[in-house]
Design a protein around this motif. Structure first.
Motif, mmCIF file in Angstrom:
data_model
loop_
_atom_site.group_PDB
_atom_site.id
_atom_site.type_symbol
_atom_site.label_atom_id
_atom_site.label_comp_id
_atom_site.label_asym_id
_atom_site.label_seq_id
_atom_site.Cartn_x
_atom_site.Cartn_y
_atom_site.Cartn_z
ATOM 1 N N LEU A 64 0.995 -1.283 0.037
ATOM 2 C CA LEU A 64 -0.087 0.025 0.048
ATOM 3 C C LEU A 64 0.885 1.305 -0.142
ATOM 4 O O LEU A 64 1.588 1.457 0.811
ATOM 5 N N ASP A 65 0.759 2.108 -0.973
ATOM 6 C CA ASP A 65 1.609 3.242 -1.156
ATOM 7 C C ASP A 65 0.621 4.555 -1.036
ATOM 8 O O ASP A 65 -0.103 4.618 -2.022
ATOM 9 N N LEU A 66 0.804 5.440 -0.065
ATOM 10 C CA LEU A 66 0.071 6.329 0.301
ATOM 11 C C LEU A 66 0.889 7.747 0.285
ATOM 12 O O LEU A 66 0.420 8.785 0.694
ATOM 13 N N SER A 67 2.182 7.638 -0.076
ATOM 14 C CA SER A 67 3.118 8.597 -0.064
ATOM 15 C C SER A 67 2.611 9.783 -0.937
ATOM 16 O O SER A 67 1.914 9.812 -1.910
ATOM 17 N N ALA A 68 2.900 10.938 -0.387
ATOM 18 C CA ALA A 68 2.642 12.171 -1.143
ATOM 19 C C ALA A 68 1.207 12.279 -1.221
ATOM 20 O O ALA A 68 0.719 13.124 -2.336
ATOM 21 N N THR A 69 0.381 11.982 -0.278
ATOM 22 C CA THR A 69 -1.259 12.495 -0.433
ATOM 23 C C THR A 69 -1.107 13.250 0.803
ATOM 24 O O THR A 69 -0.309 13.542 1.858
ATOM 25 N N PHE A 70 -2.376 13.727 0.832
ATOM 26 C CA PHE A 70 -2.721 14.626 1.781
ATOM 27 C C PHE A 70 -3.681 14.093 2.896
ATOM 28 O O PHE A 70 -4.223 14.681 3.621
ATOM 29 N N ILE A 71 -3.651 12.829 3.126
ATOM 30 C CA ILE A 71 -4.496 12.173 4.101
ATOM 31 C C ILE A 71 -3.992 12.518 5.742
ATOM 32 O O ILE A 71 -3.011 12.458 5.881
ATOM 33 N N GLU A 72 -5.199 13.082 6.358
ATOM 34 C CA GLU A 72 -4.828 13.449 7.768
ATOM 35 C C GLU A 72 -4.780 12.466 8.710
ATOM 36 O O GLU A 72 -4.164 12.624 9.679
ATOM 37 N N GLU A 73 -5.488 11.151 8.431
ATOM 38 C CA GLU A 73 -5.543 10.080 9.444
ATOM 39 C C GLU A 73 -5.742 8.834 8.779
ATOM 40 O O GLU A 73 -6.453 8.700 8.016
ATOM 41 N N LEU A 74 -4.944 7.862 9.421
ATOM 42 C CA LEU A 74 -4.997 6.555 8.720
ATOM 43 C C LEU A 74 -6.539 5.946 9.739
ATOM 44 O O LEU A 74 -6.534 5.768 10.766
ATOM 45 N N PRO A 75 -7.322 5.282 8.893
ATOM 46 C CA PRO A 75 -8.601 4.760 9.574
ATOM 47 C C PRO A 75 -8.214 3.371 10.211
ATOM 48 O O PRO A 75 -7.307 2.743 9.756
ATOM 49 N N ILE A 76 -8.744 3.115 11.367
ATOM 50 C CA ILE A 76 -8.567 2.044 12.106
ATOM 51 C C ILE A 76 -8.867 0.666 11.334
ATOM 52 O O ILE A 76 -8.535 -0.227 11.567
ATOM 53 N N GLU A 77 -9.838 0.980 10.431
ATOM 54 C CA GLU A 77 -10.193 -0.105 9.462
ATOM 55 C C GLU A 77 -9.011 -0.850 8.797
ATOM 56 O O GLU A 77 -9.229 -2.000 8.417
ATOM 57 N N LEU A 78 -8.017 -0.063 8.776
ATOM 58 C CA LEU A 78 -6.759 -0.805 7.944
ATOM 59 C C LEU A 78 -6.364 -2.054 8.636
ATOM 60 O O LEU A 78 -5.395 -2.646 8.282
ATOM 61 N N LYS A 79 -6.769 -2.217 9.867
ATOM 62 C CA LYS A 79 -6.400 -3.250 10.622
ATOM 63 C C LYS A 79 -6.698 -4.657 10.399
ATOM 64 O O LYS A 79 -5.817 -5.758 10.491
ATOM 65 N N SER A 80 -7.506 -4.537 9.377
ATOM 66 C CA SER A 80 -7.734 -5.975 8.641
ATOM 67 C C SER A 80 -7.148 -6.286 7.619
ATOM 68 O O SER A 80 -6.961 -7.393 7.149
ATOM 69 N N LEU A 81 -5.929 -5.362 7.402
ATOM 70 C CA LEU A 81 -4.935 -5.994 6.251
ATOM 71 C C LEU A 81 -3.810 -6.649 6.726
ATOM 72 O O LEU A 81 -2.801 -5.983 6.829
ATOM 73 N N THR A 82 -3.918 -7.847 7.226
ATOM 74 C CA THR A 82 -3.129 -8.320 8.128
ATOM 75 C C THR A 82 -2.097 -8.901 7.005
ATOM 76 O O THR A 82 -0.981 -9.513 7.571
ATOM 77 N N LYS A 83 -2.179 -8.935 5.926
ATOM 78 C CA LYS A 83 -1.058 -9.455 4.977
ATOM 79 C C LYS A 83 -0.238 -8.494 4.317
ATOM 80 O O LYS A 83 0.690 -8.916 3.629
ATOM 81 N N LEU A 84 -0.254 -7.261 4.950
ATOM 82 C CA LEU A 84 0.371 -6.044 4.509
ATOM 83 C C LEU A 84 1.930 -6.502 4.563
ATOM 84 O O LEU A 84 2.505 -6.654 5.873
ATOM 85 N N LYS A 85 2.753 -6.246 3.323
ATOM 86 C CA LYS A 85 4.229 -6.414 3.599
ATOM 87 C C LYS A 85 4.932 -5.041 3.334
ATOM 88 O O LYS A 85 6.046 -4.941 3.746
ATOM 89 N N MET A 86 4.328 -4.049 2.664
ATOM 90 C CA MET A 86 4.946 -2.886 2.267
ATOM 91 C C MET A 86 3.823 -1.850 2.681
ATOM 92 O O MET A 86 2.676 -1.684 2.256
#
Length: 474
Positions: free
Chosen positions: A323-345
Motif C-alpha cells: 500500500l503506497d500512500l506517499s505524498a497524499t494529504f491524508i490526515e488520519e489512517l483509519p482503524i479499519e486498515l487493521k484488517s489488512l493483516t497480509k500487508l508487507k509494504m
C-alpha cells in the motif's frame, strides 16, 4: 547452421528453428580488405565460423553491433559506441529512405502524414526502418491516417511481427520476501538498461521508449490470448474513471498520471491483483469502490495531493500486501486498515498532513517488511496516536515486527533516538533516518549511528539550535 562464401561475402545462414533457439535476430558477416563487420545479438566464435582474427600482422579490424553490453565484454571490444535514438531530422531522413520517393510523391498530403508516423517512432531506428518498409506500398491517404491511428492506440501489425519479437524479456518471479524481489528487480532493470530497453532519466529514474512500451502491451496480448489481463491507460488524460465493464476481468490495471478526481463506482473485479492510481487528482473514493476486489495485492494511491480521507471500505482488501500512500494529504489512517493483516509494504513518506496513526494499528501488520514514514507536518498529534511523544509509541509497535527489513522513520528527541538504537532489529533494517525538532541539542555526534548497518540517508529538520555535527569515536 550454414556458412557460405557468396561473391566475396561471408554469409552465416540460420534456420527459423535455430533463430528461435539462440535468439539471433540476424547474423551477417561481411568481409572486405582490412575490415570485417558482424551484426549479432549473441557471442560469436570467429574461429569456429572461419573468420580470421584481427591482428597487426594482417592489418584487419573487426566491427560488430549488439544490443547487449555484456556481449561487448565477452568479445573483448576495445571501444564501445552507444547508438542513441536519432534526432528528428535524421529520423525523418531514414524514414523517407525506407518509404521511398514514389510513395511519398503519390499525393501532396502524404509527406505530412508520413512525418506524423515517423514522429510516433520516437527516433528508434528499428521502428523507423520496419514501419517505413511496411508503409512503402501505402499510397492512399486513408492507409496513412489508419496507420497514425493504430500507432496512437498501440502498434502496427508489422511492428508486432518483426520488431517486438526481438525485444521480449522475462517478467518477475514471485517472492515471499520483498527484499529478494527488489534484488531481482534491480538486476532486471540493469539488464534492460544494458540492452537499451530502458534509458536513464536523471540519477534516480529510468524511462521506457514509447515503442518498447507498446511492445510490452503486445506481449500481454500475444501470450494471454484467452484473457484480457492488462488494462493500461497511463497518461491518457482521463478525467473520469474508465467504464467498469472495460476492466472488470483484468489482473493488472494502471491509470496513473491522469486527471481522475472521483472514484464513485462499485467495480466487481474478482481477478484484479495490481491497481495503480498514482499521480491523479483524486479527492473522493467511495466506500464501495474496494468492496468487490478481494484479491488485490498492490494498491498505489501516491501523489494524489487532493486526497485527504481513505474510505472505510478499504478494510475489504484483505489480500493487500503493498500500500503506497506517499505524498497524499491524508490526515488520519483509519482503524479499519487493521484488517489488512497480509500487508508487507506500507509507504507513508511525504504525508505532510498526516496527524494520526491509531495505536495498535502498525503492530497489527505482523508480516510487514517495508515501512516508510517521514516528512510529516508539525502540529498537535493528540492522544491515542503513535506519532506523539517523540515517536516512542511508534518505536514500541515497530519493535515487534520481526520481518521488518527496510525502515525509514523520523525521530524527535535524543532520548527517543537512544531508545531506538538499543533495539537490534532497527540496527539491521534502518535505511533512512530523519532527526527533527531536537530542541536545545547543540552538538550531534554522527558516530552514535555507526551500528545502523544499512543506513543510506540521514536528514536533520528543524534543528535550529544544532551548531555542530561531529564525528568522534564514542
Amino acid at each position: 547452421m550454414i556458412l557460405k562464401l557468396l561473391s566475396g561475402r561471408w554469409c552465416l545462414k540460420i534456420t527459423m528453428l535455430e533463430r528461435f533457439k539462440i535468439g539471433l535476430v540476424k547474423v551477417l558477416v561481411f568481409w572486405k580488405p582490412g575490415r570485417i563487420k558482424v551484426l549479432t545479438r549473441k557471442l560469436v566464435d570467429f574461429n569456429q565460423v572461419g573468420i580470421p582474427k584481427p591482428s597487426q600482422e594482417n592489418g584487419s579490424k573487426l566491427i560488430f553491433t549488439t544490443r547487449y553490453l555484456e556481449v561487448c565484454g565477452e568479445m573483448g571490444a576495445r571501444k564501445k559506441i552507444k547508438v542513441e535514438c536519432l534526432e528528428p531530422e535524421k529520423a525523418w531522413e531514414l524514414f523517407q529512405d525506407k518509404v521511398g520517393d514514389e510513395t511519398l510523391n503519390n499525393h501532396p498530403d502524404i509527406p505530412n502524414l508520413a512525418k506524423q508516423v515517423a514522429e510516433r517512432c520516437g527516433g528508434l531506428p528499428l521502428a523507423l526502418i520496419t514501419i517505413g518498409r511496411a508503409m512503402a506500398c501505402k499510397t492512399t491517404l486513408g492507409e496513412w491516417k489508419y496507420a497514425i491511428e493504430m500507432l496512437k492506440r498501440c502498434a502496427l501489425p508489422k511492428m508486432e511481427n518483426e520488431v517486438f519479437p526481438l525485444l521480449k524479456f522475462r517478467l518477475l518471479n514471485q517472492f515471499d520476501r520483498i527484499s529478494d524481489a527488489q534484488m531481482q528487480g534491480d538486476y532486471i532493470v540493469n539488464s534492460l538498461l544494458s540492452a537499451c530497453l530502458l534509458e536513464r532519466d536523471g540519477e534516480y529514474f529510468v524511462k521506457m521508449h514509447d515503442v518498447i512500451r507498446d511492445m510490452t502491451l503486445w506481449i500481454t496480448r500475444e501470450f494471454e490470448v484467452t484473457e484480457n489481463n492488462f488494462f493500461v491507460k497511463a497518461g491518457a488524460q482521463l478525467c473520469e474513471e474508465p467504464d467498469v465493464k472495460a476492466w472488470e476481468r483484468v489482473k493488472r490495471m494502471s491509470v496513473m498520471e491522469n486527471n481522475i478526481k472521483v472514484l464513485k463506482e462499485t467495480p466487481k473485479c474478482p481477478n484484479l491483483r495490481t491497481l495503480f492510481l498514482g499521480q491523479n487528482e483524486l479527492k473522493v473514493i467511495s466506500n464501495g469502490f474496494f468492496q468487490f476486489i478481494p484479491h488485490l495485492t498492490v494498491l498505489d494511491l501516491s501523489r494524489n495531493f487532493g486526497l485527504r480521507v481513505l474510505p472505510k471500505g478499504i478494510s475489504e482488501l484483505i489480500s493487500l500486501e503493498c500500500l503506497d500512500l506517499s505524498a497524499t494529504f491524508i490526515e488520519e489512517l483509519p482503524i479499519e486498515l487493521k484488517s489488512l493483516t497480509k500487508l508487507k509494504m506500507l509507504d507513508l513518506s511525504y504525508m505532510h498532513n498526516l496527524r494520526k496513526i491509531p495505536r495498535q494499528l502498525i503492530s497489527n501488520f505482523v508480516k510487514l517488511q517495508i515501512f516508510r514514514v517521514g516528512r510529516l507536518g508539525n502540529g498537535d498529534y493528540g492522544v491515542d496516536n503513535v506519532l506523539s511523544w517523540g515517536m516512542d509509541k511508534l518505536i514500541e509497535e515497530l519493535k515487534g515486527l520481526q520481518h521488518l527489513n527496510i525502515l525509514s522513520i523520523p525521530i524527535k528527541s535524543m532520548i527517543s533516538l537512544e531508545r531506538f538504537l538499543s533495539f537490534n532489529l532497527f540496527r539491521c533494517c534502518t535505511q533512512a533516518l530523519e532527526l527533527r525538532d531536537f530542541g536545545v541539542l547543540k552538538v550531534f555526534n554522527v558516530l552514535c549511528l555507526e551500528n545502523l548497518e544499512h543506513l543510506e540517508t540521514l536528514e536533520f529538520l528543524n534543528c535550529e539550535s544544532m551548531k555542530e555535527i561531529k564525528m568522534e569515536k564514542l
